[in-house]
Design a protein around this motif. Structure first.
Motif, PDB file in Angstrom:
ATOM      1  N   ASP A   1       0.853  -1.067   0.001  1.00  0.00           N
ATOM      2  CA  ASP A   1       0.017  -0.047   0.247  1.00  0.00           C
ATOM      3  C   ASP A   1       0.942   1.226   0.007  1.00  0.00           C
ATOM      4  OD1 ASP A   1      -2.025   1.745   0.190  1.00  0.00           O
ATOM      5  OD2 ASP A   1      -2.703   1.212   2.199  1.00  0.00           O
ATOM      6  N   HIS A   2       1.476   1.387  -1.271  1.00  0.00           N
ATOM      7  CA  HIS A   2       2.380   2.581  -1.267  1.00  0.00           C
ATOM      8  C   HIS A   2       1.982   3.758  -2.507  1.00  0.00           C
ATOM      9  CE1 HIS A   2       5.540  -0.122   0.311  1.00  0.00           C
ATOM     10  NE2 HIS A   2       5.263   0.383   1.121  1.00  0.00           N
ATOM     11  N   PRO A   3       2.039   5.011  -2.428  1.00  0.00           N
ATOM     12  CA  PRO A   3       1.999   5.819  -3.672  1.00  0.00           C
ATOM     13  C   PRO A   3       2.291   5.294  -4.994  1.00  0.00           C
ATOM     14  CG  PRO A   3       2.497   7.022  -1.523  1.00  0.00           C
ATOM     15  CD  PRO A   3       2.845   5.543  -1.516  1.00  0.00           C
ATOM     16  N   GLY A   4       1.661   5.258  -5.805  1.00  0.00           N
ATOM     17  CA  GLY A   4       2.315   4.925  -7.179  1.00  0.00           C
ATOM     18  C   GLY A   4       1.893   3.766  -7.878  1.00  0.00           C
ATOM     19  N   VAL A   5       1.562   2.897  -6.708  1.00  0.00           N
ATOM     20  CA  VAL A   5       1.489   1.326  -7.018  1.00  0.00           C
ATOM     21  C   VAL A   5       0.446   1.314  -8.316  1.00  0.00           C
ATOM     22  CG1 VAL A   5       1.100  -1.087  -6.310  1.00  0.00           C
ATOM     23  CG2 VAL A   5       2.408   0.552  -4.909  1.00  0.00           C
ATOM     24  N   LEU A   6      -0.970   1.946  -7.832  1.00  0.00           N
ATOM     25  CA  LEU A   6      -1.894   1.731  -8.938  1.00  0.00           C
ATOM     26  C   LEU A   6      -1.590   2.226 -10.187  1.00  0.00           C
ATOM     27  CD1 LEU A   6      -4.899   1.080  -9.486  1.00  0.00           C
ATOM     28  CD2 LEU A   6      -5.377   3.633  -8.517  1.00  0.00           C
ATOM     29  N   GLN A   7      -0.704   3.439 -10.285  1.00  0.00           N
ATOM     30  CA  GLN A   7      -0.418   3.919 -11.767  1.00  0.00           C
ATOM     31  C   GLN A   7       0.293   3.052 -12.354  1.00  0.00           C
ATOM     32  OE1 GLN A   7       1.746   7.608 -11.235  1.00  0.00           O
ATOM     33  NE2 GLN A   7       2.104   7.593 -13.458  1.00  0.00           N
ATOM     34  N   ARG A   8       1.526   2.370 -11.536  1.00  0.00           N
ATOM     35  CA  ARG A   8       2.194   1.310 -12.281  1.00  0.00           C
ATOM     36  C   ARG A   8       1.482  -0.041 -12.757  1.00  0.00           C
ATOM     37  NH1 ARG A   8       5.577   3.256  -8.350  1.00  0.00           N
ATOM     38  NH2 ARG A   8       5.011   1.633  -6.844  1.00  0.00           N
ATOM     39  N   VAL A   9       0.770  -0.528 -12.111  1.00  0.00           N
ATOM     40  CA  VAL A   9      -0.239  -1.439 -12.554  1.00  0.00           C
ATOM     41  C   VAL A   9      -0.903  -1.267 -13.704  1.00  0.00           C
ATOM     42  CG1 VAL A   9      -2.018  -3.078 -12.006  1.00  0.00           C
ATOM     43  CG2 VAL A   9      -0.158  -2.596 -10.489  1.00  0.00           C
ATOM     44  N   ALA A  10      -1.484  -0.071 -13.630  1.00  0.00           N
ATOM     45  CA  ALA A  10      -2.678   0.538 -14.725  1.00  0.00           C
ATOM     46  C   ALA A  10      -1.681   0.759 -16.019  1.00  0.00           C
ATOM     47  CB  ALA A  10      -3.195   1.926 -14.584  1.00  0.00           C
ATOM     48  N   ASN A  11      -0.507   1.342 -15.921  1.00  0.00           N
ATOM     49  CA  ASN A  11       0.544   1.558 -16.922  1.00  0.00           C
ATOM     50  C   ASN A  11       1.032   0.213 -17.598  1.00  0.00           C
ATOM     51  OD1 ASN A  11       0.615   4.300 -16.987  1.00  0.00           O
ATOM     52  ND2 ASN A  11       2.495   4.297 -15.561  1.00  0.00           N
ATOM     53  N   LEU A  12       0.986  -0.661 -16.755  1.00  0.00           N
ATOM     54  CA  LEU A  12       1.497  -2.140 -17.467  1.00  0.00           C
ATOM     55  C   LEU A  12       0.381  -2.354 -18.484  1.00  0.00           C
ATOM     56  CD1 LEU A  12       3.294  -4.689 -17.248  1.00  0.00           C
ATOM     57  CD2 LEU A  12       1.484  -5.614 -15.762  1.00  0.00           C
ATOM     58  N   PHE A  13      -0.922  -2.327 -18.246  1.00  0.00           N
ATOM     59  CA  PHE A  13      -2.039  -2.603 -19.100  1.00  0.00           C
ATOM     60  C   PHE A  13      -2.071  -1.504 -20.354  1.00  0.00           C
ATOM     61  CE2 PHE A  13      -3.344  -4.874 -15.633  1.00  0.00           C
ATOM     62  CZ  PHE A  13      -4.343  -5.864 -15.907  1.00  0.00           C
ATOM     63  N   SER A  14      -1.773  -0.362 -20.124  1.00  0.00           N
ATOM     64  CA  SER A  14      -1.830   0.580 -20.987  1.00  0.00           C
ATOM     65  C   SER A  14      -0.597   0.418 -22.239  1.00  0.00           C
ATOM     66  CB  SER A  14      -1.557   1.780 -20.457  1.00  0.00           C
ATOM     67  OG  SER A  14      -1.586   3.042 -21.230  1.00  0.00           O
ATOM     68  N   ARG A  15       0.582   0.018 -21.603  1.00  0.00           N
ATOM     69  CA  ARG A  15       1.903  -0.267 -22.405  1.00  0.00           C
ATOM     70  C   ARG A  15       1.568  -1.365 -23.376  1.00  0.00           C
ATOM     71  NH1 ARG A  15       4.920   0.610 -17.668  1.00  0.00           N
ATOM     72  NH2 ARG A  15       5.260  -1.813 -17.819  1.00  0.00           N
ATOM     73  N   ARG A  16       0.801  -2.285 -22.737  1.00  0.00           N
ATOM     74  CA  ARG A  16       0.630  -3.725 -23.623  1.00  0.00           C
ATOM     75  C   ARG A  16      -0.809  -3.347 -24.717  1.00  0.00           C
ATOM     76  NH1 ARG A  16       4.777  -6.390 -23.201  1.00  0.00           N
ATOM     77  NH2 ARG A  16       5.629  -6.680 -21.375  1.00  0.00           N
ATOM     78  N   GLY A  17      -1.432  -2.293 -24.434  1.00  0.00           N
ATOM     79  CA  GLY A  17      -2.642  -1.982 -25.232  1.00  0.00           C
ATOM     80  C   GLY A  17      -3.791  -2.660 -24.805  1.00  0.00           C
TER      81      GLY A  17
END
Length: 158
Positions: free
Chosen positions: A12-28
């Motif tokens: 439960d740290h700041p930025g974790v949600l963003q990194r997970v969402a970016n993973l999906f985004s990068r893969r399309g």
């Protein structure tokens, strides 16, 4: 295209949600539903992610999620029986003459009336996404003024 539900246990740290969402985004890949909240372990959060795609896409995402630093555990919830629910709040136009009709429909779906005003009421629905969609179709003719949904949250059955 199949719908896949993945449970992700993270720090439960700041930025974790963003990194997970970016993973999906990068893969399309599009996230259909994402819920995040605290869990049974202090300082950890659980994400429930629903995405459409084939099994290969799901397996690739699981491999990539496991590589993220703050991810503790990734569990696909497709293979085992699961319990899933979604919260939906629906504000409907409701004249005093229409209220009883709307309440009767809501009771059939085991909903609650969360608030009532002079010209509208709010129906609270907790159920499977398909069931919530069916109720929405029944109540649309009354006039949906506002609608919000939490997205699906799920866990494997015991």
């Amino acid at each position: 295209m199949d719908r896949h539900t993945i449970s992700v246990l993270t720090n439960d740290h700041p930025g974790v949600l963003q990194r997970v969402a970016n993973l999906f985004s990068r893969r399309g890949y599009n996230i259909e539903s994402l819920t995040v909240g605290g869990c049974e372990i202090e300082n950890l959060s659980r994400m429930t992610i629903v995405a459409a795609g084939n099994r290969q896409m799901r397996d690739q995402l699981i491999l990539q999620l496991n590589k993220l630093i703050d991810v503790i555990q990734v569990t696909p919830l497709d293979a085992a029986p699961k319990l899933s629910r979604e919260l939906m709040l629906m504000k409907l136009r409701a004249t005093p003459a229409q209220r009883q009709e709307i309440i009767s429909i809501a009771e059939t779906f085991h909903c609650t009336i969360a608030d009532v005003g002079m010209e509208a009421l709010i129906v609270q629905v907790v159920g499977k996404t398909a069931q919530n969609n069916a109720l929405l179709q029944l109540l649309k003719p009354y006039g949906v003024l506002e609608l919000t949904r939490t997205g699906e949250t799920a866990m494997s059955r015991p």
